[in-house]
Design an enzyme around this catalytic site. Structure first.
Site, PDB file in Angstrom:
ATOM      1  N   GLY A 201      60.874   3.620 123.096  1.00  0.00           N
ATOM      2  CA  GLY A 201      59.857   5.214 121.780  1.00  0.00           C
ATOM      3  C   GLY A 201      59.326   4.606 121.214  1.00  0.00           C
ATOM      4  CG  ASP A 202      58.016   8.102 118.825  1.00  0.00           C
ATOM      5  OD1 ASP A 202      59.218   7.996 118.345  1.00  0.00           O
ATOM      6  OD2 ASP A 202      58.125   9.794 119.485  1.00  0.00           O
ATOM      7  N   GLY A 203      58.055   5.285 117.125  1.00  0.00           N
ATOM      8  CA  GLY A 203      57.836   5.007 115.684  1.00  0.00           C
ATOM      9  C   GLY A 203      58.701   5.321 114.817  1.00  0.00           C
ATOM     10  CD  GLN A 204      59.338  12.204 114.020  1.00  0.00           C
ATOM     11  OE1 GLN A 204      58.257  12.495 114.763  1.00  0.00           O
ATOM     12  NE2 GLN A 204      59.658  12.799 113.768  1.00  0.00           N
ATOM     13  N   GLY A 205      61.228   8.520 116.586  1.00  0.00           N
ATOM     14  CA  GLY A 205      62.520   8.018 117.091  1.00  0.00           C
ATOM     15  C   GLY A 205      63.361   6.863 117.237  1.00  0.00           C
ATOM     16  CB  VAL A 206      62.649   4.065 118.601  1.00  0.00           C
ATOM     17  CG1 VAL A 206      63.590   2.296 118.215  1.00  0.00           C
ATOM     18  CG2 VAL A 206      63.278   4.493 119.775  1.00  0.00           C
ATOM     19  N   GLY A 207      61.469   3.142 116.289  1.00  0.00           N
ATOM     20  CA  GLY A 207      61.112   2.588 114.868  1.00  0.00           C
ATOM     21  C   GLY A 207      61.463   2.753 113.051  1.00  0.00           C
ATOM     22  CD  GLU A 245      49.625 -11.026 112.483  1.00  0.00           C
ATOM     23  OE1 GLU A 245      49.071 -10.303 112.579  1.00  0.00           O
ATOM     24  OE2 GLU A 245      49.673 -11.134 114.295  1.00  0.00           O
ATOM     25  CB  CYS A 279      45.644  -9.387 113.610  1.00  0.00           C
ATOM     26  SG  CYS A 279      46.619 -10.495 114.644  1.00  0.00           S
TER      27      CYS A 279
END
Length: 475
Positions: A201-207, A245, A279
Site C-alpha cells: 500500500g501507500d504511506g497514508q494507508g499503511v505507513g 537510514e 543514498c
C-alpha cells in the site's frame, strides 16, 4: 503483467480489506508492469495482531532454530534468483547485470551475514553474580524505499528474524515485486505464522497506521528525511524505538597523489551507479586544484563511455529514473545548477539521444561548483556530479563536512597516512578508502540528518533487541 492483489498476513495470502489496487509502472517503458493491493488501516491491524500473537513464542526460539531458518531462506532465495532479477528489472528499471550482480547479490549477502553473525552473537553475558540479557524487542514495523528492492528489505528482515522479532513489512509501492517474491520464499521454507507479515500500500494507508500502532514496539525506516521525521513524531506518542537510514550528500575527496584514471573511474561510478539513486552516492567530487584539469578530462571521458538505455539490452550500465515525478526533480536540480552559475561540463537537461520513451536522464557533470550551491547541498537522487575545488587538505575536509548529512564519504589517493587522516576526519557513518567496498558485516548508518542507529550484520541485529539486567541471578 504481474498482478498481486493479496496481502500476506499470519502465514496466508488474504484479500486486502479495501479491495483497491495500485499500479506499478515500469520506468523504462512508462507502461503498467503490474498491480498490487492497496492496503489500509484494517490490514495493518490484522498484521500487527498476527505478529503480536506469535511474539513470545518466536522470542523464545533458540539461536540455532533461527539460524537454521535463515539458512533455509538463503537456499530458497538462491532458487528464486532469476525471478528476483526479472522483477527488479521490471519495477526499478535496473539493467539485468545490475539487478543480478548488485540487487540480487546484496539481498543474499544480508541473509548470509545475519545467519553467520549468530555464530558468535552473545545474547547473554554474566557479570559477577548478575546476568545481562538481550531479548527481542517485539513487533517491529519495517518500511523500505524503492531504490534497493532486495538490499534494504533483506537487511531489515534478516536482522529481525535473527533477533527473534516478528515483523509487519511495508515495501515501497513503486517497487513491490521483489518483496512479494520474498514473501513466497518465506512461505515455502515455513517461517512461522505471524512472524512475517506483508502489507502492500501507500504511506497514508499503511505507513501511517503502522507507525502509530500501540503494539508496534520498533520502527525501522529507510527513505527521505521528511518521512523519517514524520515517523519519529508518530513513534514518540508511545515511545517506540526508531531506526532511521535517511539521505546523504556524500563527499568524494581525491588526493593530489591519486592515479588520475583510477580516481576518475571511481568517482564516475559513484555518481552513475544505480542511476544515481543511491543514498550513499558520492556526488560531491572534491578535487585538488593541482590536478583538476587532468581529472576533468579523465572523468568527462569516463562519463562519455557510460551506456544509458534499455535495461534488457546487453551492455546497458544505467537505466531510467524511477518515475516521472523523480525525473522532473532531477531535471529541476540540473536547471538550478545552471541558474546558480555552475559550469555545465557534460550532459545537462533532457533525455539522452534516442531515448524518448522512459524516464532516462543524461549523466551530468558540473564544474566550478561552490559548496553552498543547491546542487552541492541537496540530495538530487540522479546521475549528477558536482566538482568542487580545494587548495589544501584542511579545506577539503572542511568542504566534505559542510553538509547536514553524514551517511558516507570516500577518499582516493596513494599515501596511506593521508588516506587514514582523511577517513578519520570525514563526519559520516561509513567511509571507503580507494573503493574498498562495504562488506555486509560492517555497521551501516548515518551521522547528523542521515539517520539514527546502525544496520547490517550484528549491528543490525542489535537494533531489534532490548537489554535486561538481572541482579543476583547467580546468587
Amino acid at each position: 503483467m504481474r498482478n498481486f492483489t493479496k496481502q500476506y498476513i499470519n502465514g496466508e495470502w488474504v484479500e486486502s480489506t479495501s479491495g483497491e489496487t495500485l499500479e506499478v509502472i515500469n520506468p523504462a517503458t512508462e507502461e503498467v508492469a503490474g498491480t498490487i493491493a492497496k492496503g489500509n488501516k484494517e490490514d495493518v491491524e490484522k498484521a500487527v495482531e498476527a505478529a503480536d500473537n506469535v511474539y513470545l513464542e518466536f522470542r523464545h526460539t533458540s539461536v540455532k532454530e533461527r539460524q537454521d531458518l535463515l539458512d533455509q531462506i538463503v537456499q530458497e532465495y538462491k532458487n528464486r534468483k532469476e525471478d528476483l532479477i526479472q522483477a527488479i528489472t521490471d519495477e526499478l528499471g535496473a539493467p539485468l547485470s545490475v539487478a543480478e550482480n548488485v540487487h540480487y547479490q546484496m539481498g543474499l549477502d544480508h541473509f548470509e551475514a545475519a545467519r553467520d553473525a549468530l555464530n558468535d552473537f552473545q545474547f547473554e553475558e554474566r557479570r559477577g553474580d548478575d546476568l545481562v540479557v538481550k531479548e527481542a524487542i517485539g513487533v517491529s514495523g519495517l518500511i523500505t524505499p524503492w531504490n534497493f528492492p532486495t538490499n534494504q528489505t533483506s537487511l531489515k528482515l534478516a536482522a529481525a528474524f535473527a533477533a527473534g522479532s516478528p515483523v509487519v513489512f511495508k515495501p515501497s509501492e513503486e517497487t513491490p515485486f521483489a518483496a512479494i517474491i520474498l514473501a513466497e520464499i518465506f512461505d515455502k521454507v515455513g517461517v512461522p505464522k505471524g512472524v512475517f507479515n506483508l502489507v502492500n500500500g501507500d504511506g497514508q494507508g499503511v505507513g501511517n497506521p503502522l507507525s502509530e500502532h500501540p503494539k508496534v514496539r520498533m520502527m525501522s525506516f529507510t527513505g527521505s528525511g521528511p518521512t523519517g521525521s514524520s515517523i519519529m513524531k508518530k513513534a514518540a506518542e508511545d515511545f517506540k524505538k526508531v531506526s532511521l537510514e535517511l539521505g546523504g550528500k556524500s563527499p568524494y575527496i581525491i588526493l593530489d597523489d591519486a592515479d588520475i584514471d583510477g580516481a576518475a573511474s571511481a568517482a564516475a561510478n559513484k555518481v552513475v551507479f544505480n542511476t544515481g539513486q543511491v543514498c550513499t552516492a558520492g556526488t560531491r567530487t572534491i578535487v585538488p586544484a593541482s590536478i583538476k584539469e587532468d581529472f576533468l578530462t579523465a572523468v568527462k571521458e569516463k562519463f562519455s563511455q557510460v551506456k544509458v538505455g534499455n535495461p534488457r539490452e546487453e551492455g546497458t550500465q544505467v537505466g531510467p529514473i524511477i518515475s516521472k515525478k523523480q525525473f522532473d526533480q532531477v531535471q529541476a536540480y540540473i536547471d538550478k545548477g545552471i541558474e546558480e552559475g555552475a559550469e555545465l561540463l557534460y550532459g545537462g537537461p533532457g533525455k539522452p539521444e534516442g531515448l524518448d520513451k522512459g524516464y532516462f536522464a543524461r549523466p551530468t557533470i558540473f564544474n566550478n561548483v561552490d559548496n553552498s550551491m543547491t546542487i552541492a547541498q541537496e540530495e538530487i537522487f540522479g546521475p549528477v556530479m558536482s566538482v568542487i575545488t580545494y587548495n589544501d587538505l584542511d579545506e577539503a575536509i572542511k568542504i566534505a563536512n559542510d553538509t547536514k548529512y553524514g551517511l558516507a564519504g570516500y577518499v582516493y589517493g596513494s599515501d596511506k597516512d593521508t588516506l587514514h587522516k582523511v577517513a578519520r576526519s570525514i563526519e559520516a557513518g561509513t567511509v571507503e578508502i580507494n573503493e574498498a567496498g562495504r562488506k555486509p558485516d560492517l555497521p551501516f548508518g548515518g551521522y547528523k540528518q542521515s539517520g539514527l542507529g546502525r544496520e547490517w550484520g550484528d549491528y543490525g541485529i542489535e537494533e531489534f533487541l532490548e537489554v535486561k539486567s538481572i541482579a543476583g541471578y547467580y546468587n
